[in-house]
Scaffold this active site. Structure first.
Site, PDB file in Angstrom:
ATOM      1  CD  GLN A   1      49.965  38.567  22.310  1.00  0.00           C
ATOM      2  OE1 GLN A   1      51.135  38.883  22.139  1.00  0.00           O
ATOM      3  NE2 GLN A   1      49.588  37.831  23.358  1.00  0.00           N
TER       4      GLN A   1
ATOM      5  CB  SER B   1      45.962  40.554  32.892  1.00  0.00           C
ATOM      6  OG  SER B   1      47.341  40.467  33.166  1.00  0.00           O
TER       7      SER B   1
ATOM      8  CG  MET C   1      50.562  41.214  26.571  1.00  0.00           C
ATOM      9  SD  MET C   1      49.264  40.971  25.337  1.00  0.00           S
ATOM     10  CE  MET C   1      48.028  40.122  26.288  1.00  0.00           C
TER      11      MET C   1
ATOM     12  CE  LYS D   1      46.239  31.772  32.902  1.00  0.00           C
ATOM     13  NZ  LYS D   1      46.364  32.478  31.652  1.00  0.00           N
TER      14      LYS D   1
ATOM     15  CG  HIS E   1      52.775  39.432  34.991  1.00  0.00           C
ATOM     16  ND1 HIS E   1      51.523  39.899  35.306  1.00  0.00           N
ATOM     17  CD2 HIS E   1      52.710  39.052  33.690  1.00  0.00           C
ATOM     18  CE1 HIS E   1      50.738  39.816  34.229  1.00  0.00           C
ATOM     19  NE2 HIS E   1      51.427  39.304  33.246  1.00  0.00           N
TER      20      HIS E   1
ATOM     21  N   GLY F   1      55.582  31.847  31.365  1.00  0.00           N
ATOM     22  CA  GLY F   1      54.799  31.083  32.339  1.00  0.00           C
ATOM     23  C   GLY F   1      54.175  29.837  31.720  1.00  0.00           C
TER      24      GLY F   1
HETATM   25  P1  AMP Z   1      50.728  38.204  29.830  1.00  0.00           P
HETATM   26  O1  AMP Z   1      50.991  39.548  30.432  1.00  0.00           O
HETATM   27  O2  AMP Z   1      49.392  37.636  30.177  1.00  0.00           O
HETATM   28  O3  AMP Z   1      51.046  38.138  28.361  1.00  0.00           O
HETATM   29  O4  AMP Z   1      51.760  37.219  30.530  1.00  0.00           O
HETATM   30  C1  AMP Z   1      53.136  37.498  30.530  1.00  0.00           C
HETATM   31  C2  AMP Z   1      53.882  36.285  31.013  1.00  0.00           C
HETATM   32  O5  AMP Z   1      53.436  35.946  32.334  1.00  0.00           O
HETATM   33  C3  AMP Z   1      53.611  35.045  30.136  1.00  0.00           C
HETATM   34  O6  AMP Z   1      54.823  34.318  29.983  1.00  0.00           O
HETATM   35  C4  AMP Z   1      52.614  34.280  30.952  1.00  0.00           C
HETATM   36  O7  AMP Z   1      52.640  32.885  30.718  1.00  0.00           O
HETATM   37  C5  AMP Z   1      53.070  34.597  32.367  1.00  0.00           C
HETATM   38  N1  AMP Z   1      51.975  34.354  33.302  1.00  0.00           N
HETATM   39  C6  AMP Z   1      50.700  34.838  33.217  1.00  0.00           C
HETATM   40  N2  AMP Z   1      49.951  34.358  34.225  1.00  0.00           N
HETATM   41  C7  AMP Z   1      50.759  33.546  34.956  1.00  0.00           C
HETATM   42  C8  AMP Z   1      50.565  32.755  36.124  1.00  0.00           C
HETATM   43  N3  AMP Z   1      49.389  32.677  36.747  1.00  0.00           N
HETATM   44  N4  AMP Z   1      51.620  32.055  36.600  1.00  0.00           N
HETATM   45  C9  AMP Z   1      52.828  32.106  35.965  1.00  0.00           C
HETATM   46  N5  AMP Z   1      53.069  32.849  34.872  1.00  0.00           N
HETATM   47  C10 AMP Z   1      52.053  33.557  34.367  1.00  0.00           C
END
Ligand code: AMP
Length: 283
Positions: A66, A191, A35, A154, A42, A152
């Site tokens: 979402q 984020s 996102m 996470k 990321h 991730g």
């Molecule tokens: P988001 O932009 O928050 O939707 O995250 C995009 C991808 O990055 C998702 O697969 C998350 O699980 C992964 N992600 C976010 N934060 C972390 C982190 N601290 N360590 C590893 N992967 C992450």
């Protein structure tokens, strides 16, 4: 410096053309859905994709489906220029940047639901959230036609949901789940950490402290989910700024007890943070 700017694709057809051309050359395509507001978490996914695939696409799409009503969709951080610079520096080949009305044109009412997994923890706290994730991820898979997609740990329940969806719907996509990247003091990168004031940033450490407490109890031989849950609640209750949505020890594919995954969601002020840890592994 160095790498070229990535190709920018704004529609599924553009991204599919790019992917099909790579596939015709016998190259493997990796997809990293995000996102935006990119951080080192990321980047770790991007680097893994670049190691394993000859071509890598990153999608940046703040997915309205979402977010539940009243959540932070409007104020979610958006920093496209900085993100594109990160993608260029990391040697990413394609950036998929669809507008909301391209992703969801009027009349697009189809939704994807992963039953059972969407009823617990994140699914219970954020009604519709996991359906929104499943729907957008399937659409991203259709547009990018990747061999592998990177997520991730996470967001553990999201990773489990996507793994199941990829298999159940015969997507042919191999889902790769990558370790959580943390700040030096243990806070998982997110984020949403950008929302935290200095005092909230300090309070946010209660999440990793709670996971460490459960991990220490587990290492000392405590394997009863209720007792491990109590360990986490004791730490979280000691933080006055924290309001706990859940702190549970569950199975890592069903997200129900019993299991070895400690998972929690905690509000610090107006910011909702999640984290998790496989008990019995270093933290
Ligand atoms: P988001 O932009 O928050 O939707 O995250 C995009 C991808 O990055 C998702 O697969 C998350 O699980 C992964 N992600 C976010 N934060 C972390 C982190 N601290 N360590 C590893 N992967 C992450």
């Amino acid at each position: 410096m160095g790498a070229e700017a990535p190709l920018r694709a704004a529609t599924p057809a553009e991204l599919r053309d790019w992917s099909e051309s790579a596939r015709r050359q016998g190259l493997r395509v990796g997809l990293v859905p995000t996102m935006g507001a990119l951080h080192a978490g990321h980047v770790s996914l991007v680097r893994r994709a670049r190691q394993e695939c000859e071509r890598t696409a990153v999608s940046i799409f703040v997915n309205p489906l979402q977010f539940t009503p009243g959540e932070d969709f409007q104020r979610y951080p958006r920093q496209l220029d900085a993100d594109l610079e990160v993608l260029r520096a990391e040697g990413v080949d394609a950036a998929y940047l669809p507008a909301v009305d391209v992703m969801y044109p009027p009349g697009a009412t189809t939704r994807v639901r992963v039953a059972e997994l969407d009823e617990v923890l994140e699914g219970a706290c954020r009604p519709g959230h996991l359906e929104g994730v499943a729907t957008v991820v399937l659409k991203l898979f259709e547009a990018a036609r990747p061999h592998r997609a990177y997520f991730g740990q996470k967001d553990a329940q999201q990773a489990a949901l996507v793994t199941r969806l990829a298999r159940d719907l015969d997507t042919g996509v191999e889902v790769v789940v990558c370790p959580t990247i943390r700040e030096p003091d243990g806070l998982a990168l997110s984020s949403r950490n950008a929302y935290l004031r200095a005092d909230e940033r300090r309070a946010a450490l209660c999440l990793v402290r709670a996971l460490r407490a459960a991990n220490a109890a587990y290492a000392a031989g405590e394997h009863d989910p209720a007792a491990l849950r109590a360990e986490m609640h004791e730490v979280l209750d000691a933080e006055p700024m924290a309001r706990v949505d859940y702190a549970e020890v569950v199975d890592e594919s069903t997200f129900r007890p019993p299991g070895r995954l400690a998972a929690l969601a905690v509000r610090i002020g107006a910011t909702r943070l999640i984290d998790n840890h496989h008990l019995g592994t270093p933290l």
